[in-house]
Design a protein around this motif. Structure first.
Motif, mmCIF file in Angstrom:
data_model
loop_
_atom_site.group_PDB
_atom_site.id
_atom_site.type_symbol
_atom_site.label_atom_id
_atom_site.label_comp_id
_atom_site.label_asym_id
_atom_site.label_seq_id
_atom_site.Cartn_x
_atom_site.Cartn_y
_atom_site.Cartn_z
ATOM 1 N N ASP A 1 -37.771 19.124 0.277
ATOM 2 C CA ASP A 1 -38.390 20.289 0.906
ATOM 3 C C ASP A 1 -39.463 19.774 1.852
ATOM 4 O O ASP A 1 -40.331 19.000 1.453
ATOM 5 N N SER A 2 -39.396 20.193 3.121
ATOM 6 C CA SER A 2 -40.321 19.646 4.123
ATOM 7 C C SER A 2 -41.727 20.219 4.042
ATOM 8 O O SER A 2 -42.643 19.695 4.661
ATOM 9 N N ASP A 3 -41.933 21.309 3.263
ATOM 10 C CA ASP A 3 -43.289 21.833 3.100
ATOM 11 C C ASP A 3 -44.068 20.856 2.241
ATOM 12 O O ASP A 3 -43.691 20.582 1.107
ATOM 13 N N LYS B 1 -44.842 9.533 -2.937
ATOM 14 C CA LYS B 1 -45.114 9.970 -1.561
ATOM 15 C C LYS B 1 -43.816 10.219 -0.797
ATOM 16 O O LYS B 1 -43.539 9.602 0.234
ATOM 17 N N VAL B 2 -43.025 11.141 -1.322
ATOM 18 C CA VAL B 2 -41.711 11.442 -0.772
ATOM 19 C C VAL B 2 -41.818 11.884 0.688
ATOM 20 O O VAL B 2 -42.730 12.625 1.062
ATOM 21 N N THR B 3 -40.890 11.395 1.511
ATOM 22 C CA THR B 3 -40.793 11.812 2.916
ATOM 23 C C THR B 3 -39.430 12.454 3.127
ATOM 24 O O THR B 3 -38.539 12.357 2.281
ATOM 25 N N GLU B 4 -39.259 13.091 4.288
ATOM 26 C CA GLU B 4 -37.964 13.697 4.609
ATOM 27 C C GLU B 4 -36.873 12.636 4.685
ATOM 28 O O GLU B 4 -35.713 12.907 4.402
ATOM 29 N N TRP B 5 -37.244 11.410 5.046
ATOM 30 C CA TRP B 5 -36.271 10.319 5.174
ATOM 31 C C TRP B 5 -35.729 9.886 3.817
ATOM 32 O O TRP B 5 -34.714 9.199 3.745
ATOM 33 N N GLY C 1 -36.910 17.367 -4.307
ATOM 34 C CA GLY C 1 -38.270 16.841 -4.210
ATOM 35 C C GLY C 1 -39.011 17.538 -3.088
ATOM 36 O O GLY C 1 -38.437 18.365 -2.373
ATOM 37 N N ARG C 2 -40.273 17.190 -2.928
ATOM 38 C CA ARG C 2 -41.104 17.817 -1.900
ATOM 39 C C ARG C 2 -41.886 16.743 -1.161
ATOM 40 O O ARG C 2 -42.356 15.787 -1.764
ATOM 41 N N VAL C 3 -42.009 16.902 0.151
ATOM 42 C CA VAL C 3 -42.743 15.946 0.981
ATOM 43 C C VAL C 3 -44.148 15.764 0.426
ATOM 44 O O VAL C 3 -44.839 16.730 0.111
ATOM 45 N N GLY C 4 -44.562 14.505 0.252
ATOM 46 C CA GLY C 4 -45.903 14.187 -0.223
ATOM 47 C C GLY C 4 -46.017 14.077 -1.727
ATOM 48 O O GLY C 4 -46.972 13.514 -2.236
#
Length: 198
Positions: A127-129, A96-100, A23-26
């Motif tokens: 992915d943190s981007d 709204k995926v986060t790194e956590w 997944g990707r952040v946001g």
């Protein structure tokens, strides 16, 4: 030794699968979990953060009673079951995926009988981007927007022109029509001038 063998045999009766998901952040990510409605009536399902325990879900994120989400089970509005529950689609979508959110998830389908439950584990990497919207400006102010598709378990992003592209086509067509019309008018004026010897 006999106890370990017995536990291995008993736990082996449950269907277990493991999958990796990205997944990707946001963005949003969907962890796909389904069961066959032909073989079963609507079944209770729970989603767990971490490995699924021997019984139920001990770190429950969201659960169903068969045909609807049990609202008392929803830990956050970011966890959604957007599939057709009446068709056995109990896939979890995280908004709204986060790194956590990175880590292990489990889907447990509660099939009646001893050791019949289906267990599906997912290892989510994030992915943190952050997901971004791309804009491209040209002389005609053509905008581009980012459209996110959920393909299987992972988000795919592609850039698609907005309706301003069709506006450009219309302008070009109108310009061609004007040129053709103007050319026709010039021809008619020349013929008129020849006839009237102007």
């Amino acid at each position: 030794m006999k106890l370990l063998l017995l536990l291995a045999l008993l736990s082996g009766g449950e269907g277990v699968s493991d999958r990796s998901v990205a997944g990707r952040v946001g963005g949003s990510v969907t962890l796909t979990c389904r069961y066959d409605m032909k073989d079963h009536k609507p079944l209770s399902v729970c989603w767990n953060r971490g490995d699924i325990p021997l019984r139920k879900c001990d770190n429950e994120l969201i659960a169903t009673d068969g045909l609807s989400v049990r609202e008392d089970s929803r830990r956050s509005s970011r966890y959604q079951l957007l599939g057709r529950l009446d068709r056995g689609d109990v896939s979890l979508t995280i908004l709204k995926v986060t790194e956590w959110d990175a880590g292990r998830y489990g889907c447990r389908v509660d099939i009646p009988g001893w050791f019949n439950d289906e267990k599906h584990h997912f290892d989510l990497t994030v992915d943190s981007d952050p997901q971004t919207t791309t804009s491209v400006t040209s002389e005609t102010s053509t905008l581009q927007t980012t459209v996110t598709h959920t393909a299987g378990h992972m988000n795919a992003t592609e850039t698609v022109p907005t309706s301003s592209f069709s506006s450009i086509i219309r302008c070009v067509m109108f310009g061609l029509l004007v040129l053709v019309t103007a050319g026709g008018v010039v021809v008619l004026v020349r013929k008129w001038m020849r006839l009237h010897k102007v």
